[in-house]
Design an enzyme around this catalytic site. Structure first.
Site, PDB file in Angstrom:
ATOM      1  N   LYS A 176     -11.732  -0.699  17.361  1.00  0.00           N
ATOM      2  CA  LYS A 176     -10.579  -0.253  18.155  1.00  0.00           C
ATOM      3  C   LYS A 176     -10.769  -0.648  19.623  1.00  0.00           C
ATOM      4  O   LYS A 176      -9.801  -0.999  20.308  1.00  0.00           O
ATOM      5  CB  LYS A 176     -10.409   1.262  17.995  1.00  0.00           C
ATOM      6  CG  LYS A 176      -9.942   1.637  16.589  1.00  0.00           C
ATOM      7  CD  LYS A 176     -10.089   3.114  16.306  1.00  0.00           C
ATOM      8  CE  LYS A 176      -9.598   3.485  14.911  1.00  0.00           C
ATOM      9  NZ  LYS A 176      -9.987   4.823  14.487  1.00  0.00           N
ATOM     10  N   ASP A 226     -16.039   1.542  13.458  1.00  0.00           N
ATOM     11  CA  ASP A 226     -14.584   1.761  13.518  1.00  0.00           C
ATOM     12  C   ASP A 226     -14.146   1.875  14.989  1.00  0.00           C
ATOM     13  O   ASP A 226     -13.161   1.249  15.398  1.00  0.00           O
ATOM     14  CB  ASP A 226     -14.240   3.044  12.743  1.00  0.00           C
ATOM     15  CG  ASP A 226     -12.768   3.379  12.801  1.00  0.00           C
ATOM     16  OD1 ASP A 226     -11.995   2.775  12.047  1.00  0.00           O
ATOM     17  OD2 ASP A 226     -12.379   4.254  13.614  1.00  0.00           O
ATOM     18  N   GLY A 276       0.826  -1.216   0.000  1.00  0.00           N
ATOM     19  CA  GLY A 276       0.000   0.000   0.000  1.00  0.00           C
ATOM     20  C   GLY A 276       0.849   1.249   0.000  1.00  0.00           C
ATOM     21  O   GLY A 276       1.830   1.352   0.739  1.00  0.00           O
ATOM     22  N   THR A 326      -2.304   6.984   1.938  1.00  0.00           N
ATOM     23  CA  THR A 326      -2.015   7.976   2.969  1.00  0.00           C
ATOM     24  C   THR A 326      -0.927   7.468   3.923  1.00  0.00           C
ATOM     25  O   THR A 326       0.109   8.111   4.107  1.00  0.00           O
ATOM     26  CB  THR A 326      -3.311   8.280   3.773  1.00  0.00           C
ATOM     27  OG1 THR A 326      -4.327   8.644   2.842  1.00  0.00           O
ATOM     28  CG2 THR A 326      -3.101   9.378   4.780  1.00  0.00           C
ATOM     29  N   GLY A 380       0.954   4.566   3.833  1.00  0.00           N
ATOM     30  CA  GLY A 380       2.153   4.041   3.163  1.00  0.00           C
ATOM     31  C   GLY A 380       3.101   5.168   2.771  1.00  0.00           C
ATOM     32  O   GLY A 380       4.320   5.069   2.967  1.00  0.00           O
ATOM     33  N   SER A 381       2.545   6.256   2.228  1.00  0.00           N
ATOM     34  CA  SER A 381       3.393   7.403   1.838  1.00  0.00           C
ATOM     35  C   SER A 381       4.109   7.964   3.061  1.00  0.00           C
ATOM     36  O   SER A 381       5.298   8.293   3.006  1.00  0.00           O
ATOM     37  CB  SER A 381       2.530   8.519   1.231  1.00  0.00           C
ATOM     38  OG  SER A 381       1.780   8.026   0.178  1.00  0.00           O
ATOM     39  N   GLY A 426      -9.922  13.838   4.710  1.00  0.00           N
ATOM     40  CA  GLY A 426      -9.239  12.539   4.664  1.00  0.00           C
ATOM     41  C   GLY A 426      -9.256  11.754   5.958  1.00  0.00           C
ATOM     42  O   GLY A 426      -8.541  10.763   6.089  1.00  0.00           O
ATOM     43  N   ILE A 476      -1.124   8.137  18.589  1.00  0.00           N
ATOM     44  CA  ILE A 476      -0.942   8.020  20.052  1.00  0.00           C
ATOM     45  C   ILE A 476      -0.370   6.630  20.361  1.00  0.00           C
ATOM     46  O   ILE A 476      -0.978   5.624  19.987  1.00  0.00           O
ATOM     47  CB  ILE A 476      -2.280   8.187  20.817  1.00  0.00           C
ATOM     48  CG1 ILE A 476      -3.028   9.437  20.363  1.00  0.00           C
ATOM     49  CG2 ILE A 476      -2.056   8.199  22.323  1.00  0.00           C
ATOM     50  CD1 ILE A 476      -4.418   9.589  20.981  1.00  0.00           C
ATOM     51  N   LYS A 530      -7.007  -1.908  11.738  1.00  0.00           N
ATOM     52  CA  LYS A 530      -7.825  -2.255  12.926  1.00  0.00           C
ATOM     53  C   LYS A 530      -8.981  -3.175  12.568  1.00  0.00           C
ATOM     54  O   LYS A 530      -9.384  -4.017  13.374  1.00  0.00           O
ATOM     55  CB  LYS A 530      -8.345  -0.994  13.617  1.00  0.00           C
ATOM     56  CG  LYS A 530      -9.323  -0.163  12.831  1.00  0.00           C
ATOM     57  CD  LYS A 530      -8.657   1.017  12.194  1.00  0.00           C
ATOM     58  CE  LYS A 530      -9.513   1.693  11.158  1.00  0.00           C
ATOM     59  NZ  LYS A 530      -8.987   2.933  10.682  1.00  0.00           N
TER      60      LYS A 530
HETATM   61  P1  NAP Z   1      -5.422   4.469   1.284  1.00  0.00           P
HETATM   62  O1  NAP Z   1      -4.951   5.878   1.272  1.00  0.00           O
HETATM   63  O2  NAP Z   1      -6.727   4.141   0.655  1.00  0.00           O
HETATM   64  O3  NAP Z   1      -4.262   3.593   0.596  1.00  0.00           O
HETATM   65  C1  NAP Z   1      -4.396   2.234   0.314  1.00  0.00           C
HETATM   66  C2  NAP Z   1      -3.201   1.798  -0.535  1.00  0.00           C
HETATM   67  O4  NAP Z   1      -3.246   0.390  -0.651  1.00  0.00           O
HETATM   68  C3  NAP Z   1      -3.193   2.374  -1.944  1.00  0.00           C
HETATM   69  O5  NAP Z   1      -1.894   2.740  -2.298  1.00  0.00           O
HETATM   70  C4  NAP Z   1      -3.689   1.212  -2.827  1.00  0.00           C
HETATM   71  O6  NAP Z   1      -3.079   1.182  -4.085  1.00  0.00           O
HETATM   72  C5  NAP Z   1      -3.185   0.021  -2.026  1.00  0.00           C
HETATM   73  N1  NAP Z   1      -4.072  -1.153  -2.181  1.00  0.00           N
HETATM   74  C6  NAP Z   1      -5.334  -1.288  -1.735  1.00  0.00           C
HETATM   75  N2  NAP Z   1      -5.805  -2.511  -2.036  1.00  0.00           N
HETATM   76  C7  NAP Z   1      -4.807  -3.141  -2.713  1.00  0.00           C
HETATM   77  C8  NAP Z   1      -4.685  -4.421  -3.286  1.00  0.00           C
HETATM   78  N3  NAP Z   1      -5.675  -5.309  -3.248  1.00  0.00           N
HETATM   79  N4  NAP Z   1      -3.512  -4.745  -3.885  1.00  0.00           N
HETATM   80  C9  NAP Z   1      -2.499  -3.849  -3.920  1.00  0.00           C
HETATM   81  N5  NAP Z   1      -2.553  -2.619  -3.374  1.00  0.00           N
HETATM   82  C10 NAP Z   1      -3.699  -2.273  -2.778  1.00  0.00           C
HETATM   83  O7  NAP Z   1      -5.483   3.902   2.786  1.00  0.00           O
HETATM   84  P2  NAP Z   1      -4.827   4.528   4.084  1.00  0.00           P
HETATM   85  O8  NAP Z   1      -5.657   5.655   4.568  1.00  0.00           O
HETATM   86  O9  NAP Z   1      -3.376   4.728   3.857  1.00  0.00           O
HETATM   87  O10 NAP Z   1      -5.066   3.343   5.144  1.00  0.00           O
HETATM   88  C11 NAP Z   1      -4.289   2.178   5.121  1.00  0.00           C
HETATM   89  C12 NAP Z   1      -4.571   1.355   6.371  1.00  0.00           C
HETATM   90  O11 NAP Z   1      -4.222   2.102   7.533  1.00  0.00           O
HETATM   91  C13 NAP Z   1      -6.034   0.964   6.573  1.00  0.00           C
HETATM   92  O12 NAP Z   1      -6.090  -0.297   7.175  1.00  0.00           O
HETATM   93  C14 NAP Z   1      -6.554   2.029   7.527  1.00  0.00           C
HETATM   94  O13 NAP Z   1      -7.670   1.601   8.280  1.00  0.00           O
HETATM   95  C15 NAP Z   1      -5.335   2.200   8.417  1.00  0.00           C
HETATM   96  N6  NAP Z   1      -5.275   3.482   9.101  1.00  0.00           N
HETATM   97  C16 NAP Z   1      -5.385   4.628   8.390  1.00  0.00           C
HETATM   98  C17 NAP Z   1      -5.306   5.845   9.040  1.00  0.00           C
HETATM   99  C18 NAP Z   1      -5.404   7.141   8.292  1.00  0.00           C
HETATM  100  O14 NAP Z   1      -5.355   8.202   8.920  1.00  0.00           O
HETATM  101  N7  NAP Z   1      -5.534   7.132   6.978  1.00  0.00           N
HETATM  102  C19 NAP Z   1      -5.111   5.877  10.427  1.00  0.00           C
HETATM  103  C20 NAP Z   1      -4.973   4.676  11.135  1.00  0.00           C
HETATM  104  C21 NAP Z   1      -5.049   3.479  10.451  1.00  0.00           C
HETATM  105  P3  NAP Z   1      -3.311   2.317  -5.218  1.00  0.00           P
HETATM  106  O15 NAP Z   1      -2.676   3.561  -4.631  1.00  0.00           O
HETATM  107  O16 NAP Z   1      -2.614   1.843  -6.407  1.00  0.00           O
HETATM  108  O17 NAP Z   1      -4.792   2.476  -5.340  1.00  0.00           O
HETATM  109  N1  HSE Z   2     -11.504   6.762   9.993  1.00  0.00           N
HETATM  110  C1  HSE Z   2     -10.647   6.675  11.132  1.00  0.00           C
HETATM  111  C2  HSE Z   2     -10.986   7.817  12.089  1.00  0.00           C
HETATM  112  C3  HSE Z   2      -9.196   6.760  10.688  1.00  0.00           C
HETATM  113  O1  HSE Z   2     -11.719   8.727  11.684  1.00  0.00           O
HETATM  114  O2  HSE Z   2     -10.566   7.779  13.236  1.00  0.00           O
HETATM  115  C4  HSE Z   2      -8.214   6.376  11.762  1.00  0.00           C
HETATM  116  O3  HSE Z   2      -8.379   5.058  12.194  1.00  0.00           O
END
Ligand code: NAP
Ligand code: HSE
Length: 428
Positions: free
Chosen positions: A206, A202, A11, A14, A16-17, A188, A137, A106
């Site tokens: 958690k 969600d 990934g 958001t 991964g970057s 986002g 946190i 989660k």
């Molecule tokens: P996101 O921005 O939607 O990014 C998902 C990434 O995964 C994208 O790069 C996508 O590829 C890739 N991907 C998705 N399905 C795939 C598949 N089947 N095969 C290959 N690549 C795949 O998600 P995110 O916000 O970073 O969240 C990632 C995880 O962290 C989730 O489990 C989320 O619940 C957790 N999380 C997120 C946050 C937050 O603030 N965002 C906070 C805590 C936890 P493409 O770019 O090519 O589409």
């Molecule tokens: N959608 C979740 C939130 C992202 O709003 O807290 C972080 O897990």
């Protein structure tokens, strides 16, 4: 010369970057702390052509998962792609290939945490998931390590940034539910499908993870009584405020005599309560321990860099374990038989808003129903809604969930009494 620890990242969105950015930016410090050069070798995505937030130099982009699982040089897999089934399959494949795993997922850890933890142990691998609860946190490691000496009695958390942002805006700016949901999505914080945010799912996921770590009990998601903010009324927000409270979506897990109760829903918090000051997308987890007393851990619950910081802290732990030869120990080794607290023993005050036909005898009927259930009133407000109907707001004394259910069932038999809102009230 420092050894290399090569990482495969599933990934590049958001989180991964953010992980790639932090590993690059803080390379010198991380290397000093761990004794390893932690570098990203391969990143799995769906779409190779998509514009990325950061440059894609120094590592390979792929759409073939085996480029990571079959690469003997990759020692750690970071899963930050989301979803449940595919992420579960990929993590199991990584563990079977002897790779340590760090995940922010989660949804996955709440549902399949047990299976994945066992798989990690069977394969002698680390499995860490600090970012899965409350983003930036460091609450899981705090519970598992720093509070290990204490007996945790209660965990209360604002663990969903989206709903906290929405409720803050609705309280301070009188904005509508639809307006603030759109804002949270644009910023986002919300999940791709915001249903899981606004319906409390969600936060419930958690709380399952927090309960497992704080009380050693495996509560299933279905056992968490879950309510969201979809039907929240601005009237409840303003009435609660006039009564001295703020409405927040809170997850509560409490241990009573070796049993645990876990719920998620809108609650009224006294305006002076530390959790009441947690606004916008911020999260906080309020932990009560028998020895330490009350503690609160506060910070950003979502977003690229805060969440990535937690992921990279897990990577640092993997690296330290690799240096010490201590990989493969479970993140949490505190396990207890899971027992649920009966509803007769789960106590709280409640805020109720009702509509009642404004005719003689209805109020008497209401008080009789509540008196029969043994429920006393702390506060009552009655206001005319129109010529025929009154709005009644009640704050009860502390009662059990069982008592409340009895009164609610009885009230449902009386067409002139309609309970519209039922929120727990936190004391203290
Ligand atoms: P996101 O921005 O939607 O990014 C998902 C990434 O995964 C994208 O790069 C996508 O590829 C890739 N991907 C998705 N399905 C795939 C598949 N089947 N095969 C290959 N690549 C795949 O998600 P995110 O916000 O970073 O969240 C990632 C995880 O962290 C989730 O489990 C989320 O619940 C957790 N999380 C997120 C946050 C937050 O603030 N965002 C906070 C805590 C936890 P493409 O770019 O090519 O589409
Ligand atoms: N959608 C979740 C939130 C992202 O709003 O807290 C972080 O897990």
């Amino acid at each position: 010369m420092k050894a290399n620890l090569q990482v495969g990242v599933l990934g590049f969105g958001t989180v991964g970057s953010g992980v790639i950015h932090i590993l690059e930016e803080h390379q010198a410090k991380i290397s000093q702390v761990t004794g390893y050069n932690i570098t990203v070798k391969t990143v799995l995505v769906r779409d190779l052509e998509k514009n990325r937030r950061y440059e894609t130099k120094g590592f390979a982009l792929t759409t073939t998962p085996d480029d990571i699982f079959n690469d003997p040089e990759i020692a750690v897999v970071v899963e930050v792609m989301g979803s449940i089934d595919i992420a579960r399959e990929y993590i199991l494949r990584a563990l079977k290939a002897g790779k340590h795993v760090v995940t922010a997922n989660k949804d996955l850890m709440a549902i399949h945490g047990d299976e994945l933890v066992s798989a990690a142990q069977e394969n002698g691998c680390d499995l860490f998931y600090e970012a899965s609860v409350a983003g930036g946190i460091p609450i899981l490691r705090t519970i598992v390590n720093s509070l290990a000496a204490d007996k945790i009695q209660k965990v209360m958390g604002i663990v969903n940034g989206t709903t906290n942002y929405m409720l803050t805006k609705m309280t301070t700016e009188n904005k509508s539910y639809e307006e603030v949901l759109k804002e949270a999505q644009d910023l986002g914080f919300a999940e791709a499908d915001p249903t899981s945010d606004v319906d409390g799912i969600d936060a419930a996921r958690k709380m399952v993870i927090l309960t497992r770590l704080a009380f050693g009990m495996n509560v299933r998601l279905e056992d968490v009584e879950t309510d969201g903010i979809r039907g929240i009324s601005p009237l409840d927000i303003t009435t609660a405020y006039q009564l001295g409270y703020k409405v927040k979506l809170v997850g509560r897990a409490e241990e009573v005599d070796g049993t645990v109760s876990v719920d998620v829903g809108p609650v009224l918090l006294p305006r002076a309560h530390p959790l009441s000051g947690v606004n916008y997308e911020n999260n906080a987890v309020f932990v009560t321990g028998a020895a330490v007393g009350e503690t609160m851990f506060y910070g950003p619950g979502a977003g690229e860099l805060p969440t990535a910081t937690s992921v990279v802290s897990d990577l640092i732990t993997v690296a330290k374990n690799s240096r010490l030869g201590t990989n493969g120990n479970a993140f949490n080794s505190f396990i207890h038989e899971t027992k649920h607290t009966p509803k007769e023993k789960v106590y709280s005050k409640y805020y109720l808003r009702l509509e009642m036909d404004d005719k003689t005898g209805t109020f008497l009927k209401l008080t009789q129903i509540f008196a029969e259930a043994g429920i006393g009133f702390d506060k009552i407000i009655q206001e005319p809604l129109n010529e025929f109907t009154a709005t009644v707001v009640i704050v009860t004394h502390s009662i059990s969930k069982a008592q409340l259910n009895v009164a609610q069932k009885r009230a449902e038999e009386e067409p002139e009494i309609r309970i519209l809102t039922k929120y727990a009230v936190v004391e203290g």
